[in-house]
Every structure is written in C-alpha cells, then in structure tokens.
Design a protein around this motif. Structure first.
Motif, mmCIF file in Angstrom:
data_model
loop_
_atom_site.group_PDB
_atom_site.id
_atom_site.type_symbol
_atom_site.label_atom_id
_atom_site.label_comp_id
_atom_site.label_asym_id
_atom_site.label_seq_id
_atom_site.Cartn_x
_atom_site.Cartn_y
_atom_site.Cartn_z
ATOM 1 N N PHE A 13 -45.597 7.001 -35.397
ATOM 2 C CA PHE A 13 -45.186 6.283 -34.191
ATOM 3 C C PHE A 13 -44.377 7.161 -33.253
ATOM 4 O O PHE A 13 -43.909 6.695 -32.217
ATOM 5 C CB PHE A 13 -44.351 5.051 -34.567
ATOM 6 N N GLY A 14 -44.207 8.442 -33.635
ATOM 7 C CA GLY A 14 -43.400 9.351 -32.838
ATOM 8 C C GLY A 14 -44.233 10.333 -32.052
ATOM 9 O O GLY A 14 -44.936 9.953 -31.120
ATOM 10 N N PHE A 15 -44.192 11.611 -32.479
ATOM 11 C CA PHE A 15 -44.823 12.634 -31.649
ATOM 12 C C PHE A 15 -46.319 12.773 -31.871
ATOM 13 O O PHE A 15 -46.993 13.455 -31.107
ATOM 14 C CB PHE A 15 -44.147 13.998 -31.872
ATOM 15 N N SER A 16 -46.883 12.165 -32.899
ATOM 16 C CA SER A 16 -48.328 12.245 -33.101
ATOM 17 C C SER A 16 -49.048 11.232 -32.215
ATOM 18 O O SER A 16 -48.587 10.115 -32.045
ATOM 19 C CB SER A 16 -48.679 11.974 -34.571
ATOM 20 N N ARG A 17 -50.181 11.639 -31.690
ATOM 21 C CA ARG A 17 -50.989 10.724 -30.867
ATOM 22 C C ARG A 17 -52.380 10.526 -31.477
ATOM 23 O O ARG A 17 -53.264 9.977 -30.834
ATOM 24 C CB ARG A 17 -51.139 11.299 -29.444
ATOM 25 N N SER A 18 -52.553 10.969 -32.726
ATOM 26 C CA SER A 18 -53.880 10.918 -33.334
ATOM 27 C C SER A 18 -53.921 10.074 -34.606
ATOM 28 O O SER A 18 -54.935 10.073 -35.287
ATOM 29 C CB SER A 18 -54.358 12.343 -33.656
ATOM 30 N N CYS A 19 -52.827 9.391 -34.930
ATOM 31 C CA CYS A 19 -52.774 8.590 -36.160
ATOM 32 C C CYS A 19 -52.686 7.099 -35.863
ATOM 33 O O CYS A 19 -52.143 6.330 -36.659
ATOM 34 C CB CYS A 19 -51.584 9.013 -37.014
ATOM 35 N N ALA A 58 -63.233 10.776 -36.631
ATOM 36 C CA ALA A 58 -64.126 11.929 -36.493
ATOM 37 C C ALA A 58 -63.646 12.861 -35.384
ATOM 38 O O ALA A 58 -63.741 14.092 -35.499
ATOM 39 C CB ALA A 58 -65.548 11.454 -36.214
ATOM 40 N N THR A 59 -63.139 12.286 -34.298
ATOM 41 C CA THR A 59 -62.603 13.093 -33.200
ATOM 42 C C THR A 59 -61.396 13.889 -33.664
ATOM 43 O O THR A 59 -61.246 15.082 -33.359
ATOM 44 C CB THR A 59 -62.210 12.196 -32.018
ATOM 45 N N ARG A 60 -60.528 13.222 -34.413
ATOM 46 C CA ARG A 60 -59.350 13.915 -34.941
ATOM 47 C C ARG A 60 -59.771 15.047 -35.882
ATOM 48 O O ARG A 60 -59.201 16.138 -35.854
ATOM 49 C CB ARG A 60 -58.446 12.926 -35.671
ATOM 50 N N LEU A 61 -60.786 14.780 -36.705
ATOM 51 C CA LEU A 61 -61.280 15.808 -37.618
ATOM 52 C C LEU A 61 -61.805 17.010 -36.844
ATOM 53 O O LEU A 61 -61.532 18.166 -37.196
ATOM 54 C CB LEU A 61 -62.375 15.246 -38.518
ATOM 55 N N ALA A 62 -62.570 16.757 -35.786
ATOM 56 C CA ALA A 62 -63.144 17.856 -35.001
ATOM 57 C C ALA A 62 -62.050 18.753 -34.422
ATOM 58 O O ALA A 62 -62.149 19.983 -34.454
ATOM 59 C CB ALA A 62 -64.012 17.284 -33.885
ATOM 60 N N MET A 63 -61.000 18.132 -33.919
ATOM 61 C CA MET A 63 -59.897 18.915 -33.351
ATOM 62 C C MET A 63 -59.114 19.648 -34.440
ATOM 63 O O MET A 63 -58.747 20.815 -34.287
ATOM 64 C CB MET A 63 -58.971 17.986 -32.557
ATOM 65 N N THR A 64 -58.872 18.947 -35.552
ATOM 66 C CA THR A 64 -58.118 19.548 -36.650
ATOM 67 C C THR A 64 -58.866 20.730 -37.258
ATOM 68 O O THR A 64 -58.272 21.775 -37.568
ATOM 69 C CB THR A 64 -57.840 18.501 -37.747
ATOM 70 N N LEU A 65 -60.167 20.580 -37.434
ATOM 71 C CA LEU A 65 -60.962 21.647 -38.031
ATOM 72 C C LEU A 65 -60.999 22.875 -37.129
ATOM 73 O O LEU A 65 -60.927 24.016 -37.602
ATOM 74 C CB LEU A 65 -62.381 21.152 -38.319
ATOM 75 N N ALA A 66 -61.095 22.658 -35.824
ATOM 76 C CA ALA A 66 -61.101 23.789 -34.888
ATOM 77 C C ALA A 66 -59.789 24.562 -34.965
ATOM 78 O O ALA A 66 -59.772 25.807 -35.016
ATOM 79 C CB ALA A 66 -61.342 23.289 -33.468
ATOM 80 N N ILE A 67 -58.677 23.832 -35.000
ATOM 81 C CA ILE A 67 -57.364 24.483 -35.086
ATOM 82 C C ILE A 67 -57.202 25.188 -36.428
ATOM 83 O O ILE A 67 -56.656 26.296 -36.508
ATOM 84 C CB ILE A 67 -56.250 23.438 -34.875
ATOM 85 N N SER A 68 -57.678 24.549 -37.502
ATOM 86 C CA SER A 68 -57.573 25.140 -38.834
ATOM 87 C C SER A 68 -58.356 26.441 -38.919
ATOM 88 O O SER A 68 -57.894 27.428 -39.506
ATOM 89 C CB SER A 68 -58.083 24.156 -39.895
ATOM 90 N N CYS A 69 -59.552 26.460 -38.355
ATOM 91 C CA CYS A 69 -60.357 27.682 -38.352
ATOM 92 C C CYS A 69 -59.667 28.781 -37.570
ATOM 93 O O CYS A 69 -59.688 29.958 -37.967
ATOM 94 C CB CYS A 69 -61.737 27.396 -37.756
ATOM 95 N N GLY A 70 -59.038 28.408 -36.459
ATOM 96 C CA GLY A 70 -58.326 29.393 -35.666
ATOM 97 C C GLY A 70 -57.168 30.002 -36.444
ATOM 98 O O GLY A 70 -56.964 31.224 -36.422
ATOM 99 N N ALA A 71 -56.414 29.171 -37.150
ATOM 100 C CA ALA A 71 -55.277 29.665 -37.928
ATOM 101 C C ALA A 71 -55.732 30.542 -39.083
ATOM 102 O O ALA A 71 -55.065 31.523 -39.442
ATOM 103 C CB ALA A 71 -54.457 28.495 -38.452
ATOM 104 N N ALA A 72 -56.883 30.205 -39.686
ATOM 105 C CA ALA A 72 -57.404 30.964 -40.822
ATOM 106 C C ALA A 72 -58.302 32.117 -40.397
ATOM 107 O O ALA A 72 -58.819 32.844 -41.244
ATOM 108 C CB ALA A 72 -58.178 30.032 -41.755
ATOM 109 N N ARG A 73 -58.529 32.264 -39.084
ATOM 110 C CA ARG A 73 -59.365 33.334 -38.522
ATOM 111 C C ARG A 73 -60.801 33.252 -39.039
ATOM 112 O O ARG A 73 -61.416 34.252 -39.423
ATOM 113 C CB ARG A 73 -58.764 34.704 -38.842
ATOM 114 N N LEU A 74 -61.327 32.038 -39.033
ATOM 115 C CA LEU A 74 -62.695 31.792 -39.480
ATOM 116 C C LEU A 74 -63.523 31.246 -38.330
ATOM 117 O O LEU A 74 -63.002 30.601 -37.415
ATOM 118 C CB LEU A 74 -62.700 30.776 -40.634
ATOM 119 N N ARG A 75 -64.834 31.476 -38.384
ATOM 120 C CA ARG A 75 -65.732 30.932 -37.372
ATOM 121 C C ARG A 75 -65.861 29.426 -37.544
ATOM 122 O O ARG A 75 -65.720 28.892 -38.646
ATOM 123 C CB ARG A 75 -67.126 31.570 -37.482
#
Length: 256
Positions: free
Chosen positions: A75-81, A200-217
């Motif tokens: 209920f605070g700073f997250s807008r995706s839950c 699914a939208t949240r997953l798409a955004m989370t996965l993109a950020i996760s790949c960026g942090a892990a330096r994966l395609r």
C-alpha cells in the motif's frame, strides 16, 4: 484466523472481542529475543498462574511482518501489487499464497531492521512456501490460477531481497523464468482476465529488469508475452520497457 489487512484494526479480532493493535509504525517495532519470557509464561500457565485479565492478542512475527509489508510496500511505494490483497483474502489461510506472503513479509521486515533472528525465520518461511508451491504446481487446475502466479512473483521478490549478487546467484532468475514458463504452458489463460493481465504485465517488467541486473539476454518467451499483452496494455511505463528490452539485450551482447 487470517488477518483481513485493515489498518485501523483487524475485523477478525473485533468479532472475537480481542485487542488488536492494527498496523504499527515500523519504526516502533523493535526486534527482541523474548525466548525467556515465553518460557516463563508457558511455565506459569502449566502451574495455573495465568492471570484473569481480559484476553489480549499477542502479535506473532508473521502478523507484524505482514503489517509492515502491506503498509510500506503493497500500500506504500509499490504500484504493481494491487491484486495481492484481494487474492490473499480469497485464498486458503494455509495455502501456498499465504505461505509466500509470510516468507516475503518476514524477509522485507528483516531487510528493514537488519535482524539476524528475522533472517533465519524468513529462510524457514521460504522453504515452507517452496514446498507448498511445488505441490500446487503439480496439479494443473491449481497451477493455472492467478493465485499461483502471484505466489511465484512473491518468491521472486524474496530472492531479490535476500540475494545481493544477481550475476552469480542462480536463484535470482529462477522464479521469473518459472513464471514465464507457467504462462506459456497455460496458453491464454492469464491474458483472459484483468487480474491475470496485471500479473503477466508485472512479470514482463520484472523479468526485463532481472535480465538486465544479471546481464542476460531477454528470453524469446518474454518477447512473445509482450506481444500478447500489447493489445490490452498501453501506458508510458509499458512503452518504456520496450526500450529497456533493447538496452538489456545490447548490454548482454557486449558482455558476452
């Protein structure tokens, strides 16, 4: 009883005529080792020395941690839950979603307070959540539900809270990769409902950020999911993640 997440006071407690502290200010929550006090109370009850004062609900760490997590994160700073509370309200109190909420809540509170006691408790809750989620995934009717996808995303959040090295940590990507496989195996099931599309939208955004942090395609399955969602999702943040996908892939190619 399952807390109904009302900030002013739990409705379950009010109906049972129990004193409920509601959601406390996280800064007022102090981690203490109350092992000896608990033992003394147990011995007193065995000896028949319990007081006749009005019954008071002693908040467990699970309840305290949930309060902090929902108040500060959901209920605070997250807008995706935004779909978590309704899903949890409908889910079984001992099911995999409740277990996942407990695991990430304690991990979140541990992150806020830097308390070793809570870190160990978070690990125990995480193992329980993994076991219950694994059982759910073996039943197709249960795995293909918004509740299960939400559980997977919560466990991914747990990993992000406790793991500091996305490059070397296998667990950093495990849950988001599992979530994308879950959506792929269930066809258009998640795209068909508003709650499913939000997850699914949240997953798409989370996965993109996760790949960026892990330096994966970015995996092809995410590109496919983005195409499926593009017809029903349209905002600046969603459009911006398309640029993020290109940047992440470029970064991964340069690192290889």
């Amino acid at each position: 009883m399952q807390c109904d997440l009302h900030r002013s006071g739990c409705g379950q407690c009010k109906r049972a005529k129990l004193l409920c502290h509601g959601y406390r200010n996280p800064d007022e929550l102090i981690v203490r080792d109350e092992t000896m006090q608990t033992k003394q109370k147990a011995l007193a009850r065995r000896a028949g020395l319990s007081s006749s004062s009005p019954q008071t609900l002693q908040l467990s760490w699970n309840v305290r941690a949930r309060g902090v997590f929902f108040n500060d994160y959901v209920f605070g700073f997250s807008r995706s839950c935004d779909v978590l509370a309704p899903l949890l309200e409908q889910a079984p109190a001992t099911g995999h979603l409740a277990a996942s909420v407990d695991a990430v809540s304690v991990a979140f509170m541990s992150f806020r307070t830097n308390a070793p006691l809570l870190r160990q408790l978070a690990k125990e809750k995480y193992v329980t959540a993994l076991q219950k989620l694994g059982q759910a995934l073996r039943v197709h009717e249960v795995s293909a539900t918004d509740e299960t996808l939400q559980s997977v995303l919560l466990l991914d959040l747990y990993e992000k809270l406790v793991n500091k090295d996305p490059v070397s940590s296998v667990a950093w990507m495990s849950h988001v990769v599992g979530a994308i496989s879950l959506i792929k195996s269930c066809g258009d099931r998640f795209i068909a409902t508003q709650t499913g599309r939000r997850l699914a939208t949240r997953l798409a955004m989370t996965l993109a950020i996760s790949c960026g942090a892990a330096r994966l395609r970015i995996p092809d399955a995410l590109i496919s999911l983005r195409k499926d969602l593009s017809s029903c999702v349209g905002d600046i943040k969603w459009d911006f993640t398309a640029i993020v996908v290109d940047v992440v892939n470029l970064q991964a190619d340069n690192a290889s």
